[in-house]
Design an enzyme around this catalytic site. Structure first.
Site, PDB file in Angstrom:
ATOM      1  N   SER A 147       0.824  -1.202   0.000  1.00 16.57           N
ATOM      2  CA  SER A 147       0.000   0.000   0.000  1.00 16.57           C
ATOM      3  C   SER A 147       0.863   1.259   0.000  1.00 16.57           C
ATOM      4  O   SER A 147       1.604   1.501  -0.941  1.00 16.57           O
ATOM      5  CB  SER A 147      -0.956  -0.036   1.191  1.00 16.57           C
ATOM      6  N   ASP A 294      -3.015   6.426  -3.434  1.00 19.09           N
ATOM      7  CA  ASP A 294      -1.783   5.841  -2.914  1.00 19.09           C
ATOM      8  C   ASP A 294      -1.286   4.793  -3.906  1.00 19.09           C
ATOM      9  O   ASP A 294      -1.943   4.545  -4.932  1.00 19.09           O
ATOM     10  CB  ASP A 294      -2.000   5.286  -1.508  1.00 19.09           C
ATOM     11  N   ASP A 296      -1.232   1.575  -4.376  1.00 22.48           N
ATOM     12  CA  ASP A 296      -2.082   0.488  -4.877  1.00 22.48           C
ATOM     13  C   ASP A 296      -3.500   0.963  -5.149  1.00 22.48           C
ATOM     14  O   ASP A 296      -4.386   0.165  -5.460  1.00 22.48           O
ATOM     15  CB  ASP A 296      -2.076  -0.713  -3.938  1.00 22.48           C
ATOM     16  N   ASP A 298      -6.026   1.992  -3.492  1.00 27.97           N
ATOM     17  CA  ASP A 298      -7.223   1.702  -2.711  1.00 27.97           C
ATOM     18  C   ASP A 298      -7.621   2.886  -1.829  1.00 27.97           C
ATOM     19  O   ASP A 298      -8.703   2.885  -1.249  1.00 27.97           O
ATOM     20  CB  ASP A 298      -7.079   0.420  -1.885  1.00 27.97           C
TER      21      ASP A 298
END
Length: 578
Positions: A147, A294, A296, A298
């Site tokens: 992440s 961010d 990734d 999500d």
């Protein structure tokens, strides 16, 4: 002791299939660096927030191919023990160092264990993987990502067939199955036999992102977007094109995936400096809003023009975006994807009322957020006749709220289509923010105008954080011990009316390592202290609610809220010894 460490390291070395980490460990052994060996072999990475996360490197306390292969084998054993032999496991990955290797290793282990494995076609946002699990009828999913952690980290996030991240007792059962794995030499790991998916899953995901918007809503908001060197750019561009918004202006230096994240110290839009390039682009392009994902994708961050802010742009807090989206969904009255589990008891009479300055037009279901997020969403939900639930921190809990229609967490995570993605999704959240900005723009208003309406309707809910990053995790444990042994009697001159140790469980909440204080007085002040589940941080979440008589009272309310929050933060830091 030193000989035992070296023997452990040599055993590990003999198993490691990765030439890079083998060389790294061999150098440490040859140097006789027992301190480094001690750090790497002090235990094993444990399942935390939905899986594993840690620094890349050799040894059981690092993220590497041995750790991932063992984790995959444990997950496979867990699934088979629960009757899922032959079931499908979908595997996604981001663009961090080793992510593709870890994903392929997982596919090989699942295939060798008699499960079916399907890899997403390339590095894609985590919400695409969360969507794919239910779309394809998988029994589990794995996303290889860290992440927004620093470049040296990677992680392994596990979902079960409901499309939600694992929670107890599944995490403990998987951890036990991992512990039972013997030598990885004994694990069948074929060179092929799994499926690599095409773009059909991505196309299906994009169809849902488009449909979270109202059919005839305005699509005029102009946006600057940054992916922070992550995997979000292509999917955002595709979603924007399908939806008919003006193409985002990209922060070119951060638009392409780069696992070294060269322009930021931490690839997290909440961290100081992470948004500097985006704000520079905004000053050049003059958009209505700035959006950031961010790495990734999500999470979604939002910034708005603000003449009083340094540089002319202000990041909205996650709580501010969370309540804006909640108010927007109330005004929209649900969508084509309203939850199948939506509560039949939601008040239809809300369609004749108002909520937070916007008409409530029959939205149904449950709004949910975590205990560390603003309590304002609860007031919005109740005013609209909706269910409301507070959960423990993390989307593994928020996503399980009964009849979930919308959930958010202050750490920039928003779930706006729980039937499609039962997790936070920075792409669909960004689309809804752009839709809301477009609707307000058509009315000659802005996101900050709507925030003002919410404050006048329900009181100014001001939040802040005291967040301390440490090198030594013992500092966090010591701070928690101090607060447990000697809870503060007062903060900011307000008496602590109640002090709860959340590790003992609280009402409907399972036990968790945290402390919660409610303060006496007119401000409904609340403090929660907890160790981060994903980073070496102690995090303290503060909220005060200041009554507002009308729009003219907002400046004084903000000044008073800032004063109280600063005093709470100061006194709490002193009490915790940080």
């Amino acid at each position: 002791m030193a000989q035992d460490l070296i023997a452990q390291a040599r055993t590990w070395l003999a198993e490691d299939p990765d030439a890079e980490t083998r060389d790294e460990l061999a150098r440490i052994i040859d140097a006789g660096d027992t301190a480094e060996l001690g750090a790497r072999f002090a235990g094993t990475l444990q399942f935390g927030t939905a899986g594993l996360r840690g620094e890349l490197g050799a040894g059981p306390m690092r993220m590497n191919r041995v750790v991932v292969i063992r984790a995959a084998a444990g997950l496979a054993a867990y699934l088979k023990a629960r009757g899922h032999a032959g079931g499908l496991v979908v595997i996604g990955y981001d663009a961090r160092h080793k992510s593709a290797d870890f994903a392929r290793d997982t596919a090989a282990v699942m295939t060798g264990a008699g499960l079916r494995a399907a890899l997403l076609p390339r590095p894609l946002p985590t919400p695409v993987l969360a969507f794919a699990i239910r779309h394809l009828g998988a029994v589990a999913g794995v996303e290889v990502t860290a992440s927004h952690n620093p470049p040296r980290d990677n992680g392994y996030k596990v979902y079960l067939g409901d499309g939600a991240q694992i929670v107890p007792p599944a995490d403990a059962s998987i951890a036990a199955a991992i512990e039972a794995v013997g030598s990885i030499h004994d694990l069948p790991r074929p060179e092929n036999g799994w499926e690599t998916l095409g773009d059909e899953v991505l196309r299906s995901y994009l169809e849902r992102t488009d449909a979270v918007l109202s059919p005839h809503s305005p699509r005029t908001a102009r946006v600057v977007h940054t992916a922070l060197h992550g995997v979000g750019t292509d999917v955002v561009l595709a979603a924007w094109e399908r939806a008919g918004f003006p193409a985002p202006v990209l922060v070119g230096e951060q638009a392409e995936p780069d696992p070294d994240f060269p322009t930021v110290a931490f690839p997290n839009p909440e961290e100081p400096g992470a948004m500097d390039l985006a704000f520079a682009k905004a000053r050049e392009a003059g958009p209505d809003i700035v959006l950031a994902n961010d790495p990734d994708a999500d999470r979604c961050a939002v910034a708005v023009p603000d003449g009083t802010a340094d540089g002319g742009w202000r990041m909205l807090r996650g709580d501010e975006v969370g309540v804006l989206l909640g108010a927007h969904l109330v005004r929209k009255g649900g969508s084509a994807h309203a939850s199948d589990g939506a509560s039949d008891g939601a008040s239809d009479s809300a369609s004749d009322g108002t909520s937070d300055g916007v008409p409530a037009v029959g939205a149904s279901g449950t709004f949910a957020t975590s205990i560390v997020s603003s309590s304002l969403l609860g007031r919005i939900a109740r005013a609209a006749g909706l269910g409301y639930e507070e959960t423990l921190t993390g989307f593994k809990w928020i996503s399980r709220a009964e009849g979930l229609r919308y959930g958010y967490e202050e750490a920039l995570g928003y779930c706006v289509d729980p039937d499609g993605v039962r997790d936070k999704d920075g792409i669909t959240a960004a689309l809804l923010v752009a839709e809301l900005a477009s609707e307000l723009k058509a009315e000659g208003r802005t996101l900050t105008d709507l925030l003002d309406d919410l404050a006048v309707a329900h009181g100014l809910h001001a939040t802040d954080q005291l967040s301390v990053r440490v090198e030594d995790p013992g500092v966090i444990a010591e701070a928690m011990r101090r607060l447990r042994d000697k809870p503060p009697a007062a903060l900011a001159g307000l008496r602590v009316a109640s002090a709860e140790d959340l590790s003992e469980g609280s009402g409907a909440l399972p036990p968790t390592d945290g402390l919660r204080y409610y303060l006496e007085g007119e401000y409904d002040a609340r403090v929660i202290v907890r160790p981060s589940g994903t980073e070496p941080k102690l995090k303290c979440y503060l909220e005060v609610v200041v009554p507002v008589a009308g729009p003219s009272g907002l400046p004084a309310a903000r000044a008073r809220a800032a004063e109280v929050l600063a005093a709470v933060k100061r006194d709490l830091a002193r009490a915790a010894g940080i």
